[in-house]
Each structure stands twice: as C-alpha cells, then as structure tokens.
Scaffold this motif. Structure first.
Motif, PDB file in Angstrom:
ATOM      1  N   CYS A   5     -70.903  31.549   5.870  1.00 13.42           N
ATOM      2  CA  CYS A   5     -70.119  32.249   4.865  1.00 13.42           C
ATOM      3  C   CYS A   5     -69.576  31.226   3.875  1.00 13.42           C
ATOM      4  CB  CYS A   5     -68.943  32.984   5.514  1.00 13.42           C
ATOM      5  SG  CYS A   5     -69.444  34.228   6.717  1.00 13.42           S
ATOM      6  N   ASP A   6     -69.169  31.689   2.695  1.00 18.04           N
ATOM      7  CA  ASP A   6     -68.546  30.776   1.737  1.00 18.04           C
ATOM      8  C   ASP A   6     -67.073  30.574   2.098  1.00 18.04           C
ATOM      9  OD1 ASP A   6     -67.279  33.102   0.911  1.00 18.04           O
ATOM     10  OD2 ASP A   6     -68.373  33.246  -0.980  1.00 18.04           O
ATOM     11  N   ASN A   7     -66.323  29.877   1.256  1.00 14.49           N
ATOM     12  CA  ASN A   7     -64.915  29.583   1.548  1.00 14.49           C
ATOM     13  C   ASN A   7     -64.057  30.826   1.693  1.00 14.49           C
ATOM     14  OD1 ASN A   7     -65.246  26.843   1.609  1.00 14.49           O
ATOM     15  ND2 ASN A   7     -64.730  26.557  -0.545  1.00 14.49           N
ATOM     16  N   GLU A   8     -64.423  31.922   1.012  1.00 12.54           N
ATOM     17  CA  GLU A   8     -63.662  33.165   1.090  1.00 12.54           C
ATOM     18  C   GLU A   8     -64.089  34.039   2.255  1.00 12.54           C
ATOM     19  OE1 GLU A   8     -64.953  32.193  -2.109  1.00 12.54           O
ATOM     20  OE2 GLU A   8     -63.019  31.187  -2.318  1.00 12.54           O
ATOM     21  N   GLY A   9     -65.133  33.645   2.966  1.00 10.90           N
ATOM     22  CA  GLY A   9     -65.600  34.418   4.113  1.00 10.90           C
ATOM     23  C   GLY A   9     -66.694  35.412   3.797  1.00 10.90           C
ATOM     24  N   ASN A  10     -67.260  35.373   2.594  1.00 10.31           N
ATOM     25  CA  ASN A  10     -68.361  36.263   2.228  1.00 10.31           C
ATOM     26  C   ASN A  10     -69.650  35.735   2.838  1.00 10.31           C
ATOM     27  OD1 ASN A  10     -66.694  37.884   0.505  1.00 10.31           O
ATOM     28  ND2 ASN A  10     -66.773  36.201  -0.955  1.00 10.31           N
ATOM     29  N   LEU A  11     -70.403  36.601   3.478  1.00 13.76           N
ATOM     30  CA  LEU A  11     -71.655  36.208   4.123  1.00 13.76           C
ATOM     31  C   LEU A  11     -72.638  35.692   3.086  1.00 13.76           C
ATOM     32  CD1 LEU A  11     -73.207  36.207   6.851  1.00 13.76           C
ATOM     33  CD2 LEU A  11     -74.089  38.444   6.186  1.00 13.76           C
ATOM     34  N   ILE A  12     -73.223  34.518   3.339  1.00  9.25           N
ATOM     35  CA  ILE A  12     -74.239  33.955   2.452  1.00  9.25           C
ATOM     36  C   ILE A  12     -75.622  34.179   3.052  1.00  9.25           C
ATOM     37  CG2 ILE A  12     -75.123  31.876   1.354  1.00  9.25           C
ATOM     38  CD1 ILE A  12     -72.287  30.801   1.345  1.00  9.25           C
ATOM     39  N   PHE A  13     -75.813  33.743   4.307  1.00  3.47           N
ATOM     40  CA  PHE A  13     -77.082  33.963   4.988  1.00  3.47           C
ATOM     41  C   PHE A  13     -76.880  33.852   6.481  1.00  3.47           C
ATOM     42  CE2 PHE A  13     -77.040  29.380   4.236  1.00  3.47           C
ATOM     43  CZ  PHE A  13     -77.451  28.871   5.455  1.00  3.47           C
ATOM     44  N   TYR A  14     -77.906  34.289   7.236  1.00  3.92           N
ATOM     45  CA  TYR A  14     -77.927  34.145   8.680  1.00  3.92           C
ATOM     46  C   TYR A  14     -79.350  33.894   9.121  1.00  3.92           C
ATOM     47  CZ  TYR A  14     -78.950  39.210   8.438  1.00  3.92           C
ATOM     48  OH  TYR A  14     -79.476  40.444   8.146  1.00  3.92           O
ATOM     49  N   THR A  15     -79.509  33.341  10.313  1.00  7.52           N
ATOM     50  CA  THR A  15     -80.828  32.993  10.817  1.00  7.52           C
ATOM     51  C   THR A  15     -80.903  33.223  12.317  1.00  7.52           C
ATOM     52  OG1 THR A  15     -82.497  31.253  10.997  1.00  7.52           O
ATOM     53  CG2 THR A  15     -80.200  30.568  11.115  1.00  7.52           C
ATOM     54  N   ASN A  16     -82.100  33.536  12.773  1.00  8.62           N
ATOM     55  CA  ASN A  16     -82.350  33.621  14.212  1.00  8.62           C
ATOM     56  C   ASN A  16     -83.209  32.446  14.677  1.00  8.62           C
ATOM     57  OD1 ASN A  16     -84.836  34.282  13.179  1.00  8.62           O
ATOM     58  ND2 ASN A  16     -85.078  36.164  14.333  1.00  8.62           N
ATOM     59  N   GLY A  17     -83.386  31.441  13.832  1.00  8.53           N
ATOM     60  CA  GLY A  17     -84.192  30.282  14.161  1.00  8.53           C
ATOM     61  C   GLY A  17     -85.632  30.429  13.718  1.00  8.53           C
ATOM     62  N   CYS A  18     -86.036  31.642  13.362  1.00 12.05           N
ATOM     63  CA  CYS A  18     -87.403  31.902  12.902  1.00 12.05           C
ATOM     64  C   CYS A  18     -87.446  32.277  11.427  1.00 12.05           C
ATOM     65  CB  CYS A  18     -88.022  33.034  13.722  1.00 12.05           C
ATOM     66  SG  CYS A  18     -88.101  32.690  15.480  1.00 12.05           S
ATOM     67  N   SER A  19     -86.422  32.980  10.949  1.00 11.84           N
ATOM     68  CA  SER A  19     -86.330  33.434   9.567  1.00 11.84           C
ATOM     69  C   SER A  19     -84.910  33.240   9.063  1.00 11.84           C
ATOM     70  CB  SER A  19     -86.687  34.919   9.455  1.00 11.84           C
ATOM     71  OG  SER A  19     -87.984  35.169   9.923  1.00 11.84           O
ATOM     72  N   ILE A  20     -84.775  33.141   7.743  1.00 14.40           N
ATOM     73  CA  ILE A  20     -83.463  33.089   7.109  1.00 14.40           C
ATOM     74  C   ILE A  20     -83.310  34.353   6.271  1.00 14.40           C
ATOM     75  CG2 ILE A  20     -81.933  31.868   5.534  1.00 14.40           C
ATOM     76  CD1 ILE A  20     -83.363  29.312   6.234  1.00 14.40           C
ATOM     77  N   ILE A  21     -82.223  35.083   6.509  1.00 14.59           N
ATOM     78  CA  ILE A  21     -81.961  36.351   5.840  1.00 14.59           C
ATOM     79  C   ILE A  21     -80.726  36.196   4.969  1.00 14.59           C
ATOM     80  CG2 ILE A  21     -81.571  38.811   6.211  1.00 14.59           C
ATOM     81  CD1 ILE A  21     -84.240  37.756   7.375  1.00 14.59           C
ATOM     82  N   ASN A  22     -80.761  36.723   3.730  1.00 18.96           N
ATOM     83  CA  ASN A  22     -79.624  36.581   2.820  1.00 18.96           C
ATOM     84  C   ASN A  22     -78.584  37.680   3.061  1.00 18.96           C
ATOM     85  OD1 ASN A  22     -80.639  38.883   1.555  1.00 18.96           O
ATOM     86  ND2 ASN A  22     -81.529  37.759  -0.146  1.00 18.96           N
ATOM     87  N   ALA A  23     -77.542  37.684   2.257  1.00 14.43           N
ATOM     88  CA  ALA A  23     -76.447  38.646   2.428  1.00 14.43           C
ATOM     89  C   ALA A  23     -76.877  40.084   2.170  1.00 14.43           C
ATOM     90  CB  ALA A  23     -75.290  38.280   1.515  1.00 14.43           C
ATOM     91  N   ALA A  24     -77.969  40.278   1.440  1.00 15.88           N
ATOM     92  CA  ALA A  24     -78.506  41.622   1.196  1.00 15.88           C
ATOM     93  C   ALA A  24     -79.432  42.061   2.330  1.00 15.88           C
ATOM     94  CB  ALA A  24     -79.236  41.670  -0.137  1.00 15.88           C
ATOM     95  N   HIS A  25     -79.500  41.268   3.404  1.00 14.88           N
ATOM     96  CA  HIS A  25     -80.308  41.535   4.597  1.00 14.88           C
ATOM     97  C   HIS A  25     -81.801  41.579   4.282  1.00 14.88           C
ATOM     98  CE1 HIS A  25     -76.451  42.222   6.353  1.00 14.88           C
ATOM     99  NE2 HIS A  25     -76.222  43.236   5.563  1.00 14.88           N
ATOM    100  N   GLN A  26     -82.230  40.649   3.415  1.00 19.40           N
ATOM    101  CA  GLN A  26     -83.641  40.490   3.070  1.00 19.40           C
ATOM    102  C   GLN A  26     -84.028  39.038   3.325  1.00 19.40           C
ATOM    103  OE1 GLN A  26     -83.641  41.556  -1.040  1.00 19.40           O
ATOM    104  NE2 GLN A  26     -83.536  43.749  -0.628  1.00 19.40           N
TER     105      GLN A  26
END
Length: 117
Positions: free
Chosen positions: A71-92
């Motif tokens: 997340c950024d400094n304000e706590g907004n989700l930037i991206f997440y990963t499961n170790g195989c793919s990286i997904i952005n905040a729009a879940h793409q």
C-alpha cells in the motif's frame, strides 16, 4: 554528556520520525470463484485504515495465499502478488506481471499459488 544524549534520543528524537506510514493497511486473501453461485470463494479485502477492520469481497483473478501486498503511505492498495503474478489495485494483472519466478517450482505450483511455507 551521555545523559543529555540519552534524553535527546528517547524524548525529542521520536518527534522527528515518520513511523505512521500504512504500507500494510489492506490485506488481500482468497481464491477465484469456482461457480457463479459459490459464495464462499472469491477475493476478500480487509481494510485497517479506519482502525476497525472493514471486510469487502470482490472477484479475484488468482489464488491468493498470503504472499505480499503493498500500500502507499495513506494505506491505499497499490498491488498484491501470490508469487506467480502481480495484480494491481483494480484487480487486474499488471503488464509483464504474469510470469514471476519462472522455473520448475512455477510450473508445479502456479496453477494454484506459489508455495509460501
């Protein structure tokens, strides 16, 4: 002299620190829905920014064993990963984020999720 330095470090110095960044304010968990009527599968977003955890649900594109979220400094989700793919905040899937850790382990586990143990 040591007493003054100790006083400065323990009482005045923390005022200058910026330790309030919320880089872990949102957690993403879950797995893709198996059936359209399956209410027990899907993405779960737990938001801790307001103090009380707020839980919301969304269609998640990947199996998400808890590997990593940023997340950024304000706590907004930037991206997440499961170790195989990286997904952005729009879940793409992000550009070039669909083939992480390519190799034998990727081929064996990335149909579900990268092993996190």
């Amino acid at each position: 002299m040591f007493r003054y330095l100790y006083f400065f470090l323990t009482t005045l110095f923390p005022i200058f620190l910026s330790a309030q960044a919320a880089h872990d304010a949102q957690w993403v968990l879950g797995s893709p829905r198996l059936l359209p009527t399956d209410i027990y599968h899907g993405g779960t977003l737990i938001d801790f920014r307001s103090g009380e955890p707020e839980v919301s649900y969304f269609d998640i594109p990947i199996h998400m064993d808890p590997i990593g979220m940023i997340c950024d400094n304000e706590g907004n989700l930037i991206f997440y990963t499961n170790g195989c793919s990286i997904i952005n905040a729009a879940h793409q899937t992000m550009e070039n984020g669909d083939s992480l850790n390519v190799g034998g382990v990727h081929d064996s586990f990335c149909s579900h999720s990268y092993p996190s143990w």
